[in-house]
Design a protein around this motif. Structure first.
Motif, PDB file in Angstrom:
ATOM      1  N   THR A  92       0.836  -1.204   0.000  1.00 39.49           N
ATOM      2  CA  THR A  92       0.000   0.000   0.000  1.00 39.49           C
ATOM      3  C   THR A  92       0.867   1.249   0.000  1.00 39.49           C
ATOM      4  O   THR A  92       0.577   2.223  -0.699  1.00 39.49           O
ATOM      5  N   SER A  93       1.944   1.215   0.771  1.00 39.84           N
ATOM      6  CA  SER A  93       2.875   2.349   0.779  1.00 39.84           C
ATOM      7  C   SER A  93       3.483   2.562  -0.597  1.00 39.84           C
ATOM      8  O   SER A  93       3.671   3.702  -1.037  1.00 39.84           O
ATOM      9  N   HIS A  94       3.780   1.472  -1.301  1.00 46.19           N
ATOM     10  CA  HIS A  94       4.318   1.588  -2.658  1.00 46.19           C
ATOM     11  C   HIS A  94       3.289   2.171  -3.624  1.00 46.19           C
ATOM     12  O   HIS A  94       3.620   2.995  -4.479  1.00 46.19           O
ATOM     13  N   GLN A  95       2.029   1.776  -3.479  1.00 49.05           N
ATOM     14  CA  GLN A  95       1.001   2.216  -4.415  1.00 49.05           C
ATOM     15  C   GLN A  95       0.531   3.642  -4.170  1.00 49.05           C
ATOM     16  O   GLN A  95       0.092   4.320  -5.093  1.00 49.05           O
ATOM     17  N   ALA A  96       0.611   4.105  -2.937  1.00 45.86           N
ATOM     18  CA  ALA A  96       0.132   5.449  -2.600  1.00 45.86           C
ATOM     19  C   ALA A  96       1.162   6.482  -3.042  1.00 45.86           C
ATOM     20  O   ALA A  96       2.260   6.539  -2.498  1.00 45.86           O
ATOM     21  N   ARG A  97       0.810   7.319  -4.003  1.00 39.28           N
ATOM     22  CA  ARG A  97       1.773   8.250  -4.587  1.00 39.28           C
ATOM     23  C   ARG A  97       1.518   9.704  -4.203  1.00 39.28           C
ATOM     24  O   ARG A  97       2.207  10.590  -4.686  1.00 39.28           O
ATOM     25  N   ARG A  98       0.517   9.960  -3.374  1.00 37.33           N
ATOM     26  CA  ARG A  98       0.232  11.339  -2.967  1.00 37.33           C
ATOM     27  C   ARG A  98       0.050  11.429  -1.458  1.00 37.33           C
ATOM     28  O   ARG A  98      -0.844  12.108  -0.968  1.00 37.33           O
ATOM     29  N   ASP A  99       0.887  10.703  -0.727  1.00 38.86           N
ATOM     30  CA  ASP A  99       0.752  10.647   0.728  1.00 38.86           C
ATOM     31  C   ASP A  99      -0.670  10.259   1.118  1.00 38.86           C
ATOM     32  O   ASP A  99      -1.225  10.778   2.091  1.00 38.86           O
TER      33      ASP A  99
END
Length: 471
Positions: free
Chosen positions: A216-223
């Motif tokens: 999920t951290s990898h996929q989230a690109r806008r904090d």
């Protein structure tokens, strides 16, 4: 009066008595200029024009408004805000295959639950409530212990190899479900069997939950990690609901048929495994871990160019190594790198880098001590340097181009060297790394790799050296 004039004008227009320049007054009015516009994520822009009274009016397309509204509603319920710009490019294929595997897992889980309930005595008038309760408590208790032990033993590895442990968790879950389905056939050791299954499921819970957070951290690109995680939970809930409904239809059919139970289990387990492999393969991580590090360096030495993240991710191992001893220790304590003042001098002389390297040839081990204040680029350089030492000590270098013949010479000298610590080799590779690092870093940065972070599983030891001058 004005209304009569308009009616008269329309009547004359129908009879063709109105001059062309004043015909169709609505058509003759020029389109109002766009004063401003806005866009929600990647959706088509909304244009604003001026209207009577100085109001701003947004222009909407009438065509497909209902379907567009439905699509927007579903997107807002099940997809992160700003999709697809707010997530990584691999988000959709991963979520699609993750949905398939979750559905299949729900079905097999229902079959396993039915088997366990049958094993503890549900439907059996001679079964003891106390015995069933004891079995259930023992099952839960062993699961709790397994969860603690696994988190202690492998917790630091889950970030480093998130994709591999994610697949491992799902495969282990299939094994646990199969054990539960078999458990009623072994009534004498039923409690032991379900306890083993619960330990496996505890490992699945820790591994699956931790790696889900990493992905999920990898996929989230806008904090927007919380939003991505919440929408993933909504997707999973919907899929589990669909799986539950399907299970309600299938479970009664399989209740009295062992053959059908096994057939359904193997059918949905095959689908589960296939979907998981596709899901893991669809993820493209831009950070460097140890598996990707080795592929990066070997490709760079072999071809003179750094491969892209999709190319490397497609070739990295699918499963983690469970019991192999660590051979690359990043962030090691100083005593594992140097054991005497002589070795400290050898490790630090002519070395201006923010790390020290130590080799244990017999163990096949390379230890890296990081200096206090070292950053991600220092850690990456140290890791590439350590991997270069591994290649020289353990791999055939004849396939590399002629320009790397110096590495072959170093390998020949290292094999002839009797000293287990190989300080001559360590010193020589510093010179090689000085030549390779600048083009290697340039290629890594220009090909989409994230150099601000790394997933190399480094320990927390940080050293200070150079406190005295050697004579």
């Amino acid at each position: 009066m004005g209304r009569d004039w308009r009616h008269h004008l329309l009547g004359e227009e129908r009879r063709g008595n109105v001059p062309q320049e004043i015909q169709s007054p609505i058509m003759a009015v020029p389109a109002a200029p766009t004063l401003c516009s806005e866009r929600f994520g990647s959706q088509p822009p909304r244009l604003y024009v001026g209207a009577a009274g100085g109001r701003l009016v947004g222009q909407h397309e009438d065509t497909g408004r209902m379907s567009s509204s439905l699509s927007s509603t579903l997107s807002s319920v099940f997809l992160p805000q700003g999709y697809p710009d707010s997530v990584s490019a691999d988000y959709l294929p991963y979520q699609l295959w993750d949905t398939v595997q979750a559905f299949a897992s729900t079905i097999t889980g229902a079959l396993a639950t039915q088997a366990v309930l049958k094993g503890v005595g549900v439907g059996d008038g001679s079964a003891s409530v106390a015995a069933a309760s004891l079995t259930w408590m023992l099952k839960d208790g062993t699961g709790m212990i397994g969860r603690i032990l696994f988190a202690w033993m492998k917790g630091t590895h889950l970030d480093r190899d998130a994709k591999q442990w994610r697949l491992f968790a799902d495969l282990l879950n299939d094994i646990a479900i199969f054990i539960e389905i078999l458990a009623p056939f072994f009534p004498a050791i039923f409690t032991l069997v379900v306890c083993v299954s619960c330990i496996f499921k505890a490992v699945v819970g820790v591994s699956g939950g931790a790696t889900r957070a990493a992905l999920t951290s990898h996929q989230a690109r806008r904090d927007n990690m919380a939003d991505v995680s919440a929408k993933d939970g909504s997707q999973e809930t919907l899929v589990n609901l669909a799986g539950l409904c399907t299970g309600l239809l299938l479970t009664p059919l399989a209740a009295d048929s062992t053959l059908l139970t096994y057939l359904l289990f193997f059918l949905f387990t095959s689908l589960h495994i296939y979907a998981n492999v596709r899901a893991v393969r669809s993820v493209v991580m831009e950070t460097v871990n140890r598996g990707r590090l080795r592929i990066l360096l070997e490709d760079f030495l072999r071809e003179g160019a750094v491969p892209s993240p999709p190319s490397v991710n497609a070739r990295e191992p699918l499963l983690p190594v469970l019991w192999e001893r660590e051979q690359l220790i990043m962030g090691a304590p100083l005593h594992r790198v140097v054991g005497s003042t002589y070795e400290l001098k050898k490790a630090t002389e002519n070395n201006t880098k923010n790390y020290l390297l130590g080799v244990h040839k017999k163990k096949g081990e390379v230890c890296v001590s990081l200096r206090e204040g070292s950053g991600s680029l220092d850690v990456l350089q140290a890791a590439f340097h350590a991997e270069l030492l591994f290649l020289i000590l353990n791999h055939d270098l004849s396939e590399f181009p002629v320009e790397h013949r110096k590495l072959t010479d170093l390998q020949r000298n290292a094999r002839a060297e009797m000293d287990d610590r190989q300080w001559g080799l360590v010193s020589d590779t510093h010179c090689v790394m000085d030549e390779l690092w600048t083009p290697l870093l340039r290629g890594v940065s220009s090909n989409g790799w994230d150099t601000r972070r790394e997933q190399l599983g480094k320990e927390e030891w940080r050293g200070r050296w150079g406190l005295v001058k050697w004579e």
